[in-house]
Design a protein around this motif. Structure first.
Motif, PDB file in Angstrom:
ATOM      1  N   TRP A 176       0.825  -1.210   0.000  1.00 38.76           N
ATOM      2  CA  TRP A 176       0.000   0.000   0.000  1.00 38.76           C
ATOM      3  C   TRP A 176       0.854   1.253   0.000  1.00 38.76           C
ATOM      4  O   TRP A 176       0.389   2.313  -0.399  1.00 38.76           O
ATOM      5  CB  TRP A 176      -0.899   0.016   1.240  1.00 38.76           C
ATOM      6  N   ARG A 177       2.076   1.140   0.488  1.00 36.90           N
ATOM      7  CA  ARG A 177       2.907   2.338   0.652  1.00 36.90           C
ATOM      8  C   ARG A 177       4.374   1.952   0.584  1.00 36.90           C
ATOM      9  O   ARG A 177       4.741   0.792   0.789  1.00 36.90           O
ATOM     10  CB  ARG A 177       2.614   3.000   2.006  1.00 36.90           C
ATOM     11  N   GLU A 178       5.191   2.944   0.303  1.00 39.27           N
ATOM     12  CA  GLU A 178       6.639   2.745   0.271  1.00 39.27           C
ATOM     13  C   GLU A 178       7.327   3.391   1.468  1.00 39.27           C
ATOM     14  O   GLU A 178       8.529   3.191   1.676  1.00 39.27           O
ATOM     15  CB  GLU A 178       7.231   3.310  -1.031  1.00 39.27           C
ATOM     16  N   SER A 179       6.583   4.160   2.253  1.00 42.49           N
ATOM     17  CA  SER A 179       7.123   4.737   3.480  1.00 42.49           C
ATOM     18  C   SER A 179       5.985   4.849   4.487  1.00 42.49           C
ATOM     19  O   SER A 179       4.799   4.776   4.122  1.00 42.49           O
ATOM     20  CB  SER A 179       7.758   6.104   3.218  1.00 42.49           C
ATOM     21  N   ILE A 180       6.346   5.036   5.754  1.00 42.24           N
ATOM     22  CA  ILE A 180       5.354   5.068   6.825  1.00 42.24           C
ATOM     23  C   ILE A 180       5.731   6.194   7.795  1.00 42.24           C
ATOM     24  O   ILE A 180       6.899   6.333   8.155  1.00 42.24           O
ATOM     25  CB  ILE A 180       5.289   3.707   7.560  1.00 42.24           C
ATOM     26  N   PRO A 181       4.762   7.017   8.226  1.00 42.66           N
ATOM     27  CA  PRO A 181       5.066   8.003   9.260  1.00 42.66           C
ATOM     28  C   PRO A 181       5.509   7.300  10.550  1.00 42.66           C
ATOM     29  O   PRO A 181       4.939   6.277  10.934  1.00 42.66           O
ATOM     30  CB  PRO A 181       3.745   8.742   9.470  1.00 42.66           C
ATOM     31  N   ALA A 182       6.518   7.850  11.188  1.00 43.73           N
ATOM     32  CA  ALA A 182       7.011   7.291  12.445  1.00 43.73           C
ATOM     33  C   ALA A 182       6.772   8.292  13.566  1.00 43.73           C
ATOM     34  O   ALA A 182       6.811   9.501  13.358  1.00 43.73           O
ATOM     35  CB  ALA A 182       8.504   6.989  12.343  1.00 43.73           C
ATOM     36  N   TYR A 183       6.502   7.774  14.746  1.00 46.94           N
ATOM     37  CA  TYR A 183       6.484   8.656  15.908  1.00 46.94           C
ATOM     38  C   TYR A 183       7.651   8.320  16.826  1.00 46.94           C
ATOM     39  O   TYR A 183       8.110   7.178  16.887  1.00 46.94           O
ATOM     40  CB  TYR A 183       5.144   8.616  16.641  1.00 46.94           C
ATOM     41  N   ALA A 184       8.156   9.338  17.516  1.00 45.81           N
ATOM     42  CA  ALA A 184       9.279   9.172  18.428  1.00 45.81           C
ATOM     43  C   ALA A 184       8.754   8.665  19.765  1.00 45.81           C
ATOM     44  O   ALA A 184       7.958   9.335  20.416  1.00 45.81           O
ATOM     45  CB  ALA A 184      10.013  10.488  18.612  1.00 45.81           C
ATOM     46  N   SER A 185       9.200   7.492  20.170  1.00 49.93           N
ATOM     47  CA  SER A 185       8.764   6.872  21.411  1.00 49.93           C
ATOM     48  C   SER A 185       9.886   7.028  22.439  1.00 49.93           C
ATOM     49  O   SER A 185      10.894   6.322  22.395  1.00 49.93           O
ATOM     50  CB  SER A 185       8.438   5.399  21.168  1.00 49.93           C
ATOM     51  N   LEU A 186       9.721   7.986  23.350  1.00 49.56           N
ATOM     52  CA  LEU A 186      10.755   8.304  24.324  1.00 49.56           C
ATOM     53  C   LEU A 186      10.737   7.313  25.491  1.00 49.56           C
ATOM     54  O   LEU A 186       9.672   6.818  25.863  1.00 49.56           O
ATOM     55  CB  LEU A 186      10.553   9.718  24.879  1.00 49.56           C
ATOM     56  N   VAL A 187      11.900   7.047  26.062  1.00 46.50           N
ATOM     57  CA  VAL A 187      11.948   6.266  27.299  1.00 46.50           C
ATOM     58  C   VAL A 187      11.449   7.150  28.443  1.00 46.50           C
ATOM     59  O   VAL A 187      11.257   8.361  28.283  1.00 46.50           O
ATOM     60  CB  VAL A 187      13.373   5.753  27.593  1.00 46.50           C
ATOM     61  N   ARG A 188      11.234   6.563  29.592  1.00 41.92           N
ATOM     62  CA  ARG A 188      10.774   7.346  30.743  1.00 41.92           C
ATOM     63  C   ARG A 188      11.956   8.068  31.387  1.00 41.92           C
ATOM     64  O   ARG A 188      12.921   7.446  31.831  1.00 41.92           O
ATOM     65  CB  ARG A 188      10.084   6.452  31.774  1.00 41.92           C
ATOM     66  N   TYR A 189      11.879   9.398  31.420  1.00 41.35           N
ATOM     67  CA  TYR A 189      12.910  10.211  32.067  1.00 41.35           C
ATOM     68  C   TYR A 189      12.487  10.629  33.475  1.00 41.35           C
ATOM     69  O   TYR A 189      13.337  10.886  34.321  1.00 41.35           O
ATOM     70  CB  TYR A 189      13.224  11.443  31.222  1.00 41.35           C
ATOM     71  N   GLY A 190      11.185  10.740  33.722  1.00 37.47           N
ATOM     72  CA  GLY A 190      10.695  10.921  35.069  1.00 37.47           C
ATOM     73  C   GLY A 190      10.723  12.317  35.634  1.00 37.47           C
ATOM     74  O   GLY A 190      10.402  12.512  36.806  1.00 37.47           O
ATOM     75  N   ALA A 191      11.075  13.311  34.824  1.00 34.76           N
ATOM     76  CA  ALA A 191      11.127  14.689  35.324  1.00 34.76           C
ATOM     77  C   ALA A 191      10.803  15.638  34.181  1.00 34.76           C
ATOM     78  O   ALA A 191      11.093  15.355  33.008  1.00 34.76           O
ATOM     79  CB  ALA A 191      12.502  14.998  35.914  1.00 34.76           C
ATOM     80  N   PRO A 192      10.214  16.801  34.482  1.00 34.20           N
ATOM     81  CA  PRO A 192       9.796  17.724  33.412  1.00 34.20           C
ATOM     82  C   PRO A 192      10.926  18.198  32.512  1.00 34.20           C
ATOM     83  O   PRO A 192      10.752  18.262  31.282  1.00 34.20           O
ATOM     84  CB  PRO A 192       9.173  18.883  34.184  1.00 34.20           C
ATOM     85  N   GLY A 193      12.093  18.534  33.085  1.00 37.44           N
ATOM     86  CA  GLY A 193      13.175  19.080  32.267  1.00 37.44           C
ATOM     87  C   GLY A 193      13.639  18.152  31.165  1.00 37.44           C
ATOM     88  O   GLY A 193      13.631  18.534  29.984  1.00 37.44           O
ATOM     89  N   PRO A 194      14.059  16.922  31.484  1.00 42.34           N
ATOM     90  CA  PRO A 194      14.484  15.997  30.423  1.00 42.34           C
ATOM     91  C   PRO A 194      13.376  15.676  29.425  1.00 42.34           C
ATOM     92  O   PRO A 194      13.627  15.579  28.216  1.00 42.34           O
ATOM     93  CB  PRO A 194      14.908  14.747  31.201  1.00 42.34           C
ATOM     94  N   VAL A 195      12.148  15.523  29.912  1.00 39.25           N
ATOM     95  CA  VAL A 195      11.046  15.180  29.011  1.00 39.25           C
ATOM     96  C   VAL A 195      10.804  16.318  28.018  1.00 39.25           C
ATOM     97  O   VAL A 195      10.663  16.084  26.809  1.00 39.25           O
ATOM     98  CB  VAL A 195       9.771  14.870  29.822  1.00 39.25           C
ATOM     99  N   ALA A 196      10.771  17.553  28.502  1.00 39.05           N
ATOM    100  CA  ALA A 196      10.559  18.697  27.610  1.00 39.05           C
ATOM    101  C   ALA A 196      11.686  18.806  26.593  1.00 39.05           C
ATOM    102  O   ALA A 196      11.452  19.039  25.395  1.00 39.05           O
ATOM    103  CB  ALA A 196      10.446  19.977  28.427  1.00 39.05           C
ATOM    104  N   ALA A 197      12.928  18.603  27.044  1.00 38.63           N
ATOM    105  CA  ALA A 197      14.074  18.718  26.149  1.00 38.63           C
ATOM    106  C   ALA A 197      14.040  17.667  25.052  1.00 38.63           C
ATOM    107  O   ALA A 197      14.271  17.967  23.870  1.00 38.63           O
ATOM    108  CB  ALA A 197      15.369  18.620  26.946  1.00 38.63           C
TER     109      ALA A 197
END
Length: 367
Positions: A136-157
């Protein structure tokens, strides 16, 4: 095809979670456990598979070695789907979930890779349909799946970094409000945001958190409560709070997904867990009949990664590819098809398109 060799390989592969700023606690997850499977047929072709092994590689490999190998070696296999159905019946007393299905998933993927190698076609084309093109397609949109950082600063960055690289959707693995809200602020309103709770909330916590997730305009919330197979409660929560819920990484077999897909917005089959390519295709067909978009669970870097891409090419209802937003010390496969500006080109080489990197196998193999 007759299977003349059956070899399992266990890898421990260190990875970097990409965050370089200050941390409020040390990293907890630093390496991937992999169990790969290599089959050889009577014509000398090789097929590669991957069985889910996070924190259970010895058990997964033992099932492959002790329960699956004796039933596969020297067997003539002409119909993969029929053979895998027979094998599920053979091993059903050992369980329809968990380690047994992980091992069968690796076998199924390897058999399809082997069939594609023999035919000189990618698995998506070998499966046919769509004007015999199979894709059906030759490429697929990907989403970035972040690991758990556990704090607002690293997650926002890290959320902002992913968006700057072209991702239009970011998934967190955060379970408290402040890091999720920080990601939304960093991303702005136009980037889709998800959080995977990994069953960490109680029913009462979910009732309190879901209205806050709706206010943050989350695309979906993944597995908010335990047990993850309590789909009816998930459906009730989604209806009451107006938040789309997703699940499926812990579900095995297409039969189980019939119940899941009827109750949740986004089914999430994992090809290295639910039973392999055969079960994945049945799952997607049923989900599509209900009008569901399928969001495969795919935080892997071995043959399971390539298998998910082949299925994304073949199955129209597969909407996005989950890319675990980390960097292994080395890639397992050569010519790794990585996201570029939030999209991944799907290989069209024979079978999975996977060729192992001999250096990676040598350096990180566990005896």
């Amino acid at each position: 095809m007759r299977i003349t060799a059956f070899e399992s390989l266990r890898l421990d592969l260190p990875f970097d979670d990409l965050y370089t700023g200050p941390r409020h606690k040390p990293r907890g997850w630093t390496q991937f456990d992999h169990v790969l499977l290599r089959l050889t047929d009577d014509a000398g072709h090789e097929g590669w598979g991957e069985a889910f092994a996070f924190a259970c590689p010895a058990a997964t490999e033992a099932v492959l070695r002790d329960m699956v190998r004796p039933r596969v070696l020297n067997r003539e296999i002409s119909d993969i789907a029929a053979f895998m159905q027979w094998l599920q019946l053979e091993l059903h007393i050992q369980g329809r979930y968990g380690i047994t299905q992980f091992a069968l998933s690796g076998l199924d993927i390897a058999l399809w890779d082997l069939a594609g190698q023999r035919a000189g076609q990618s698995i998506s084309r070998l499966l046919g349909g769509h004007g015999q093109n199979g894709r059906w397609r030759e490429s697929i949109p990907a989403y970035a799946s972040l690991v758990r950082y556990g704090a607002p600063g690293p997650v926002a960055a890290m959320a902002a970094q992913a968006a700057a690289e072209g991702y239009q959707c970011v998934k967190l693995h955060e379970i408290t409000y402040e890091p999720i809200a920080a990601a939304r602020t960093a991303l702005g309103p136009d980037i889709k945001l998800i959080t995977d709770v990994n069953c960490a909330w109680s029913r009462e916590e979910a009732e309190a958190m879901l209205p806050r997730m709706k206010a943050l305009d989350l695309y979906w919330v993944e597995e908010p409560i335990f047990p993850p197979e309590d789909y009816e409660t998930h459906a009730a929560l989604a209806e009451r709070h107006g938040v789309a819920l997703a699940a499926g990484e812990n579900a095995c077999t297409a039969k189980e997904f019939e119940r899941l897909s009827a109750n949740l917005a986004f089914p999430q089959p994992s090809v290295v867990k639910l039973g392999g390519i055969c079960e994945f295709i049945k799952t997607v067909r049923h989900a599509a009949s209900l009008g569901r978009s399928v969001m495969p669970h795919s935080p892997y870097f071995g043959p399971g990664y390539w298998a998910t891409l082949q299925l994304a090419a073949h199955c129209e209802a597969v909407a996005q590819f989950e890319f675990l937003y980390v960097k292994p010390e080395r890639w397992i496969g050569l010519d790794m098809p990585l996201p570029q500006n939030g999209s991944i080109r799907i290989p069209d080489a024979p079978g999975l398109g996977f060729r192992p990197d001999p250096e990676t196998l040598s350096r990180f193999r566990v005896s």
